[in-house]
Design a protein around this motif. Sequence first.
Motif, PDB file in Angstrom:
ATOM      1  N   ASN A 244      -2.575 -25.110  26.873  1.00  0.00           N
ATOM      2  CA  ASN A 244      -1.372 -24.318  26.608  1.00  0.00           C
ATOM      3  C   ASN A 244      -1.308 -23.226  27.664  1.00  0.00           C
ATOM      4  O   ASN A 244      -2.141 -22.320  27.686  1.00  0.00           O
ATOM      5  CB  ASN A 244      -1.432 -23.697  25.208  1.00  0.00           C
ATOM      6  N   SER A 245      -0.317 -23.307  28.563  1.00  0.00           N
ATOM      7  CA  SER A 245      -0.216 -22.343  29.666  1.00  0.00           C
ATOM      8  C   SER A 245       1.253 -21.978  29.882  1.00  0.00           C
ATOM      9  O   SER A 245       1.873 -22.428  30.846  1.00  0.00           O
ATOM     10  CB  SER A 245      -0.825 -22.910  30.945  1.00  0.00           C
ATOM     11  N   THR A 276       1.272 -28.114  27.341  1.00  0.00           N
ATOM     12  CA  THR A 276       2.388 -27.459  26.668  1.00  0.00           C
ATOM     13  C   THR A 276       2.529 -26.039  27.190  1.00  0.00           C
ATOM     14  O   THR A 276       1.584 -25.442  27.704  1.00  0.00           O
ATOM     15  CB  THR A 276       2.175 -27.446  25.139  1.00  0.00           C
ATOM     16  N   GLY A 277       3.725 -25.498  27.037  1.00  0.00           N
ATOM     17  CA  GLY A 277       3.964 -24.096  27.365  1.00  0.00           C
ATOM     18  C   GLY A 277       4.731 -23.392  26.275  1.00  0.00           C
ATOM     19  O   GLY A 277       5.314 -22.332  26.506  1.00  0.00           O
ATOM     20  N   THR A 278       4.709 -23.935  25.085  1.00  0.00           N
ATOM     21  CA  THR A 278       5.613 -23.465  24.040  1.00  0.00           C
ATOM     22  C   THR A 278       4.947 -22.603  22.977  1.00  0.00           C
ATOM     23  O   THR A 278       5.630 -22.056  22.119  1.00  0.00           O
ATOM     24  CB  THR A 278       6.310 -24.663  23.382  1.00  0.00           C
ATOM     25  N   TYR A 279       3.616 -22.439  23.046  1.00  0.00           N
ATOM     26  CA  TYR A 279       2.905 -21.740  21.973  1.00  0.00           C
ATOM     27  C   TYR A 279       2.409 -20.366  22.407  1.00  0.00           C
ATOM     28  O   TYR A 279       1.981 -20.175  23.558  1.00  0.00           O
ATOM     29  CB  TYR A 279       1.727 -22.584  21.484  1.00  0.00           C
ATOM     30  N   THR A 288      -2.982 -22.624  14.721  1.00  0.00           N
ATOM     31  CA  THR A 288      -1.733 -22.260  14.050  1.00  0.00           C
ATOM     32  C   THR A 288      -0.515 -22.742  14.812  1.00  0.00           C
ATOM     33  O   THR A 288       0.576 -22.855  14.242  1.00  0.00           O
ATOM     34  CB  THR A 288      -1.639 -20.735  13.868  1.00  0.00           C
ATOM     35  N   PHE A 289      -0.625 -23.003  16.106  1.00  0.00           N
ATOM     36  CA  PHE A 289       0.451 -23.554  16.934  1.00  0.00           C
ATOM     37  C   PHE A 289       1.762 -22.796  16.686  1.00  0.00           C
ATOM     38  O   PHE A 289       2.792 -23.374  16.332  1.00  0.00           O
ATOM     39  CB  PHE A 289       0.641 -25.046  16.669  1.00  0.00           C
ATOM     40  N   LYS A 290       1.718 -21.506  16.910  1.00  0.00           N
ATOM     41  CA  LYS A 290       2.887 -20.655  16.683  1.00  0.00           C
ATOM     42  C   LYS A 290       3.770 -20.645  17.924  1.00  0.00           C
ATOM     43  O   LYS A 290       3.382 -20.173  18.979  1.00  0.00           O
ATOM     44  CB  LYS A 290       2.441 -19.228  16.338  1.00  0.00           C
ATOM     45  N   LYS A 291       5.001 -21.144  17.786  1.00  0.00           N
ATOM     46  CA  LYS A 291       5.901 -21.226  18.932  1.00  0.00           C
ATOM     47  C   LYS A 291       6.533 -19.867  19.234  1.00  0.00           C
ATOM     48  O   LYS A 291       6.731 -19.047  18.354  1.00  0.00           O
ATOM     49  CB  LYS A 291       7.004 -22.251  18.671  1.00  0.00           C
ATOM     50  N   PHE A 292       6.838 -19.673  20.522  1.00  0.00           N
ATOM     51  CA  PHE A 292       7.589 -18.485  20.901  1.00  0.00           C
ATOM     52  C   PHE A 292       8.970 -18.512  20.258  1.00  0.00           C
ATOM     53  O   PHE A 292       9.576 -19.585  20.135  1.00  0.00           O
ATOM     54  CB  PHE A 292       7.754 -18.416  22.425  1.00  0.00           C
ATOM     55  N   PRO A 293       9.480 -17.356  19.860  1.00  0.00           N
ATOM     56  CA  PRO A 293      10.859 -17.327  19.352  1.00  0.00           C
ATOM     57  C   PRO A 293      11.830 -17.810  20.418  1.00  0.00           C
ATOM     58  O   PRO A 293      11.596 -17.638  21.615  1.00  0.00           O
ATOM     59  CB  PRO A 293      11.075 -15.849  19.019  1.00  0.00           C
ATOM     60  N   CYS A 327       7.550 -27.712  27.807  1.00  0.00           N
ATOM     61  CA  CYS A 327       7.044 -27.248  29.101  1.00  0.00           C
ATOM     62  C   CYS A 327       7.866 -27.892  30.206  1.00  0.00           C
ATOM     63  O   CYS A 327       8.877 -28.547  29.945  1.00  0.00           O
ATOM     64  CB  CYS A 327       5.563 -27.613  29.252  1.00  0.00           C
ATOM     65  N   GLY A 328       7.461 -27.696  31.460  1.00  0.00           N
ATOM     66  CA  GLY A 328       8.070 -28.416  32.560  1.00  0.00           C
ATOM     67  C   GLY A 328       7.605 -29.857  32.577  1.00  0.00           C
ATOM     68  O   GLY A 328       6.622 -30.239  31.926  1.00  0.00           O
TER      69      GLY A 328
END
Length: 531
Positions: A244-245, A276-279, A288-293, A327-328
């Motif tokens: 996750n980056s 992924t880049g979404t957490y 917990t895999f909490k996504k950005f708002p 992500c990209g």
Amino acid sequence: MQKPRRDFLKYATVGAAGAFAPLGIGAQTTVSAPPAHGSIYDVRAFGATGDGKSIDSSAINKAIEAAANAGGGTVLFPAGTYHSFSIRLKSNVALYLSQGATILAAETPATGNEGYDPAESNAPWESYQDYGHNHWHNSLIWGEDLHDVTICGPGLIYGKGLSRGWANEQPLAENPRVGNKAIALKNCRNVILRDFSILKGGHFGILATGVDNFTIDNLKIDTNRDGMDIDCCKNVRVSNCSVNSPWDDGICPKSSFALGYARATENLTITNCYVTGTYELGTLLDGTFKKFPPGQRVPRTGRIKCGTESNGGFKNITISNCVFEGCGGFALESVDGALLEDIAITNITMRDIMNTPIFVRLGSRMRGPQGVPVGDARRILFSNIVSYNSASHQAVLISGIPGHPVEEIRFNNLYLHHQGGGDAQAANLQVPEKEDAYPDPHMFGPLPAHGFYLRHVKNVELTDVEIASAAPDLRPAFVLEDVHEADFFRIKVPKDSHGPIFRLKEVSDFRVFGSSRIRDKSVDSTHSEEF
């Protein structure tokens, strides 16, 4: 009643009780004397406290030295938090991070002599890549000119005190005594990184330059810049890793000029990985895999990318069985005069891609020694790829530059779904060349195609490719500019497509056949045509 989940970041800094007992060693956490030849070297026997407060790097380095002087061995980190500056690896030595063990990157004091090892000079090559790629010693864990090195075990490397390498953000990587990489390796061979996690890894969670016979397996990396950069390396296996980056790339092969000569990254396999880049930072590791708002401004990069440093090139690479989320997409880039060739990418699923699912760029930035000709990109295969709900402003984007086409590229069995909504104005956009610009899909802005935009390409084939959209899109599905030898077979486009499906400009030897809703057609040569 289920107990609430612990605060992960707090847990990472204080360690956990109890030590895993590797290789049959008992669960003791201290020994009274340095062990015998070939034994386990417990860092606590050399003065490490593991209390999360005292600086333990001196004791850790003594344990590593003792193991190396005995001809090799395993340096054991029992459960605890080892507050450290630079840790110096040695040949024939393994670091074992027990369950509950954390190596914690210390914050550099404002004054005094304590801090990370100084960044060594890389003159006269430093102008050819950024600061982070030019130095290895200013890291939490580093090694140079080594062989037979291992870092393993289920513990954690937490780069809390490291710089991210951003300009005008403290701590500045360029300042004395500051570290900016969790793990840095240069000119090494027979290296294994396995089973541990990295939290907040600085500019690079892993920077490996000139590392051959290199295995990276079962790592979890949750970081605030690059996950891992594999630079000028040969015979590399990356497998079973989760990265996750959100602020930079996830798994990033490169081929810089940092070694003082052009060296390819080659014979590389990346398989069974998740990027992924979404957490939010830390929430992949704590589960917990909490996504950005939705409104939070985060790049959400997180992708697999070959580039941007591309002096030595990329050869003989396979990427398979990987998952992308939020992500990209893929990026393959040769812009500094190198070959990008013999690449196979297969069995990939993607969801919520932020730009184009696939980006291939041959350019002429030429950041390197003068006199190097423009490189080549050729023999590239994409197959068995599913992409769902990608951003609609950019299609699959394949672009060379005038006189230097991307060659021999194949797309087989792709399903590409995007959000749609492109209007007639978007359909008429003119895409700039930007031959010498930093390569990234965003450099071109929105595209006039919603499926594929192909420019300066020779010998391209699409077979069993379906374009789908959530909303109607008025842009052509395919835009081809300066494309020669193009075959399209069994192509599907949305049923509600009302505009032209193909737009051709300066195209020759073109065929489309065997496709529903598209009549078979051959074009020997055309200056401009739509259908």
